[in-house]
Design a protein around this motif. Structure first.
Motif, PDB file in Angstrom:
ATOM      1  N   ALA A  12      34.008  42.141  46.082  1.00 41.33           N
ATOM      2  CA  ALA A  12      35.325  42.325  46.687  1.00 41.33           C
ATOM      3  C   ALA A  12      35.717  41.087  47.483  1.00 41.33           C
ATOM      4  N   GLY A  13      36.967  40.689  47.334  1.00 39.82           N
ATOM      5  CA  GLY A  13      37.454  39.485  47.989  1.00 39.82           C
ATOM      6  C   GLY A  13      37.388  38.252  47.117  1.00 39.82           C
ATOM      7  N   GLY A  14      36.680  38.361  46.002  1.00 38.32           N
ATOM      8  CA  GLY A  14      36.531  37.232  45.111  1.00 38.32           C
ATOM      9  C   GLY A  14      37.721  37.038  44.192  1.00 38.32           C
ATOM     10  N   SER A  15      37.606  36.056  43.308  1.00 34.83           N
ATOM     11  CA  SER A  15      38.693  35.702  42.393  1.00 34.83           C
ATOM     12  C   SER A  15      38.180  35.550  40.970  1.00 34.83           C
ATOM     13  N   LEU A  16      39.068  35.804  40.040  1.00 36.73           N
ATOM     14  CA  LEU A  16      38.819  35.556  38.630  1.00 36.73           C
ATOM     15  C   LEU A  16      40.119  35.084  38.000  1.00 36.73           C
ATOM     16  N   ARG A  17      40.011  34.299  36.946  1.00 37.70           N
ATOM     17  CA  ARG A  17      41.195  33.921  36.185  1.00 37.70           C
ATOM     18  C   ARG A  17      41.000  34.340  34.734  1.00 37.70           C
ATOM     19  N   LEU A  18      41.883  35.182  34.263  1.00 42.97           N
ATOM     20  CA  LEU A  18      41.879  35.595  32.876  1.00 42.97           C
ATOM     21  C   LEU A  18      42.819  34.701  32.081  1.00 42.97           C
ATOM     22  N   SER A  19      42.470  34.448  30.841  1.00 44.83           N
ATOM     23  CA  SER A  19      43.342  33.694  29.963  1.00 44.83           C
ATOM     24  C   SER A  19      43.548  34.453  28.655  1.00 44.83           C
ATOM     25  N   TYR A  78      47.933  33.067  31.643  1.00 44.43           N
ATOM     26  CA  TYR A  78      46.845  33.240  32.601  1.00 44.43           C
ATOM     27  C   TYR A  78      47.188  34.358  33.577  1.00 44.43           C
ATOM     28  N   LEU A  79      46.148  34.984  34.085  1.00 47.58           N
ATOM     29  CA  LEU A  79      46.306  35.927  35.180  1.00 47.58           C
ATOM     30  C   LEU A  79      45.283  35.533  36.237  1.00 47.58           C
ATOM     31  N   GLN A  80      45.769  34.889  37.284  1.00 47.66           N
ATOM     32  CA  GLN A  80      44.913  34.513  38.405  1.00 47.66           C
ATOM     33  C   GLN A  80      44.835  35.699  39.352  1.00 47.66           C
ATOM     34  N   MET A  81      43.624  36.164  39.584  1.00 46.77           N
ATOM     35  CA  MET A  81      43.425  37.353  40.405  1.00 46.77           C
ATOM     36  C   MET A  81      42.623  36.978  41.644  1.00 46.77           C
ATOM     37  N   ASN A  82      43.244  37.091  42.786  1.00 40.15           N
ATOM     38  CA  ASN A  82      42.612  36.769  44.066  1.00 40.15           C
ATOM     39  C   ASN A  82      42.452  38.036  44.901  1.00 40.15           C
ATOM     40  N   SER A  83      41.636  37.945  45.910  1.00 39.45           N
ATOM     41  CA  SER A  83      41.412  39.071  46.837  1.00 39.45           C
ATOM     42  C   SER A  83      41.142  40.358  46.066  1.00 39.45           C
ATOM     43  N   LEU A  84      40.260  40.266  45.111  1.00 38.91           N
ATOM     44  CA  LEU A  84      39.982  41.422  44.259  1.00 38.91           C
ATOM     45  C   LEU A  84      39.382  42.580  45.048  1.00 38.91           C
ATOM     46  N   LYS A  85      39.743  43.773  44.614  1.00 37.15           N
ATOM     47  CA  LYS A  85      39.278  44.998  45.255  1.00 37.15           C
ATOM     48  C   LYS A  85      38.534  45.846  44.226  1.00 37.15           C
ATOM     49  N   PRO A  86      37.658  46.734  44.680  1.00 38.89           N
ATOM     50  CA  PRO A  86      36.956  47.605  43.722  1.00 38.89           C
ATOM     51  C   PRO A  86      37.914  48.381  42.815  1.00 38.89           C
ATOM     52  N   GLU A  87      39.072  48.741  43.319  1.00 42.44           N
ATOM     53  CA  GLU A  87      40.033  49.486  42.507  1.00 42.44           C
ATOM     54  C   GLU A  87      40.685  48.628  41.422  1.00 42.44           C
ATOM     55  N   ASP A  88      40.427  47.330  41.409  1.00 45.09           N
ATOM     56  CA  ASP A  88      40.897  46.464  40.323  1.00 45.09           C
ATOM     57  C   ASP A  88      39.952  46.514  39.123  1.00 45.09           C
ATOM     58  N   THR A  89      38.831  47.181  39.264  1.00 42.38           N
ATOM     59  CA  THR A  89      37.866  47.296  38.171  1.00 42.38           C
ATOM     60  C   THR A  89      38.501  47.995  36.985  1.00 42.38           C
ATOM     61  N   ALA A  90      38.467  47.330  35.834  1.00 43.38           N
ATOM     62  CA  ALA A  90      39.091  47.868  34.627  1.00 43.38           C
ATOM     63  C   ALA A  90      38.853  46.910  33.474  1.00 43.38           C
ATOM     64  N   VAL A  91      39.222  47.350  32.288  1.00 40.18           N
ATOM     65  CA  VAL A  91      39.344  46.441  31.153  1.00 40.18           C
ATOM     66  C   VAL A  91      40.778  45.929  31.148  1.00 40.18           C
ATOM     67  N   TYR A  92      40.922  44.628  31.100  1.00 40.40           N
ATOM     68  CA  TYR A  92      42.240  44.000  31.154  1.00 40.40           C
ATOM     69  C   TYR A  92      42.638  43.544  29.753  1.00 40.40           C
ATOM     70  N   TYR A  93      43.877  43.841  29.403  1.00 43.20           N
ATOM     71  CA  TYR A  93      44.413  43.501  28.084  1.00 43.20           C
ATOM     72  C   TYR A  93      45.654  42.634  28.232  1.00 43.20           C
ATOM     73  N   CYS A  94      45.764  41.620  27.371  1.00 43.00           N
ATOM     74  CA  CYS A  94      47.033  40.928  27.262  1.00 43.00           C
ATOM     75  C   CYS A  94      47.778  41.475  26.048  1.00 43.00           C
ATOM     76  N   ALA A  95      49.066  41.368  26.095  1.00 41.93           N
ATOM     77  CA  ALA A  95      49.886  41.928  25.032  1.00 41.93           C
ATOM     78  C   ALA A  95      51.150  41.107  24.869  1.00 41.93           C
ATOM     79  N   LEU A  96      51.689  41.114  23.648  1.00 48.70           N
ATOM     80  CA  LEU A  96      52.841  40.283  23.307  1.00 48.70           C
ATOM     81  C   LEU A  96      54.023  41.159  22.900  1.00 48.70           C
ATOM     82  N   ASP A  97      55.139  40.919  23.545  1.00 48.04           N
ATOM     83  CA  ASP A  97      56.389  41.598  23.217  1.00 48.04           C
ATOM     84  C   ASP A  97      57.283  40.583  22.512  1.00 48.04           C
TER      85      ASP A  97
END
Length: 124
Positions: A12-19, A78-97
Motif C-alpha cells: 500500500a502506498g506504492g506505484s505501478l505503471r501499466l501499459s 499507460y495507466l500510472q497508478m500511485n498511492s495504491l490501496k488494497p482495494e485497488d487489487t484486481a485484474v486490470y484490462y485495457c480496451a479499445l473503443d
C-alpha cells in the motif's frame, strides 16, 4: 490486438505503471479505456482517454491517484497508478473503443477489443 504489461505486487502506498500496446490497426481515432475486475465483482471502469484529443475521464476513486496517457508513436497507452490501496487489487484490462465520434464511455459494452488482463495486488 492489445497487449498489457506492468502488473505485479506492491505494498500500500506504492506505484505501478501499466501499459497497453495496440497492434494490427490504426488507433488515431479511437478511445482507450482501462477497467478492472476484483474477485467476485463485476468489471468496472477506471479511466479512459481519447487517442485523438487526449481528453480523459476517471472513476472518482482513482481520480487523484491514477493518470492515463498515451504515446502516439508507440501505439501505447499507460495507466500510472500511485498511492495504491488494497482495494485497488484486481485484474486490470485495457480496451479499445473504435467509435471515437462518441464521448468517452464508462460502459464495457462500448469497447470492442480487450486485452488479456494483468493482475495488480496491493498488500496492506
Amino acid at each position: 490486438q492489445l497487449a498489457e504489461f506492468g502488473g505485479g505486487s506492491v505494498q500500500a502506498g506504492g506505484s505501478l505503471r501499466l501499459s497497453c500496446t495496440v497492434s494490427g490497426r490504426a488507433i488515431a481515432s479511437c478511445h482507450m479505456g482501462w477497467f478492472r475486475q476484483a474477485p467476485g465483482k463485476e468489471r468496472e471502469f477506471v479511466a479512459a482517454i481519447s487517442w485523438n484529443t487526449g481528453s480523459t475521464d476517471y472513476e472518482d476513486a482513482v481520480k487523484d491517484r491514477f493518470t492515463i496517457s498515451r504515446d502516439n508513436a508507440k501505439n501505447t497507452a499507460y495507466l500510472q497508478m500511485n498511492s495504491l490501496k488494497p482495494e485497488d487489487t484486481a485484474v486490470y484490462y485495457c480496451a479499445l473503443d473504435l467509435q471515437a465520434w462518441n464521448p468517452l464511455s464508462r460502459q464495457t459494452t462500448a469497447y470492442e477489443y480487450w486485452g488479456q488482463g494483468t493482475r495488480v495486488t496491493v498488500s496492506s
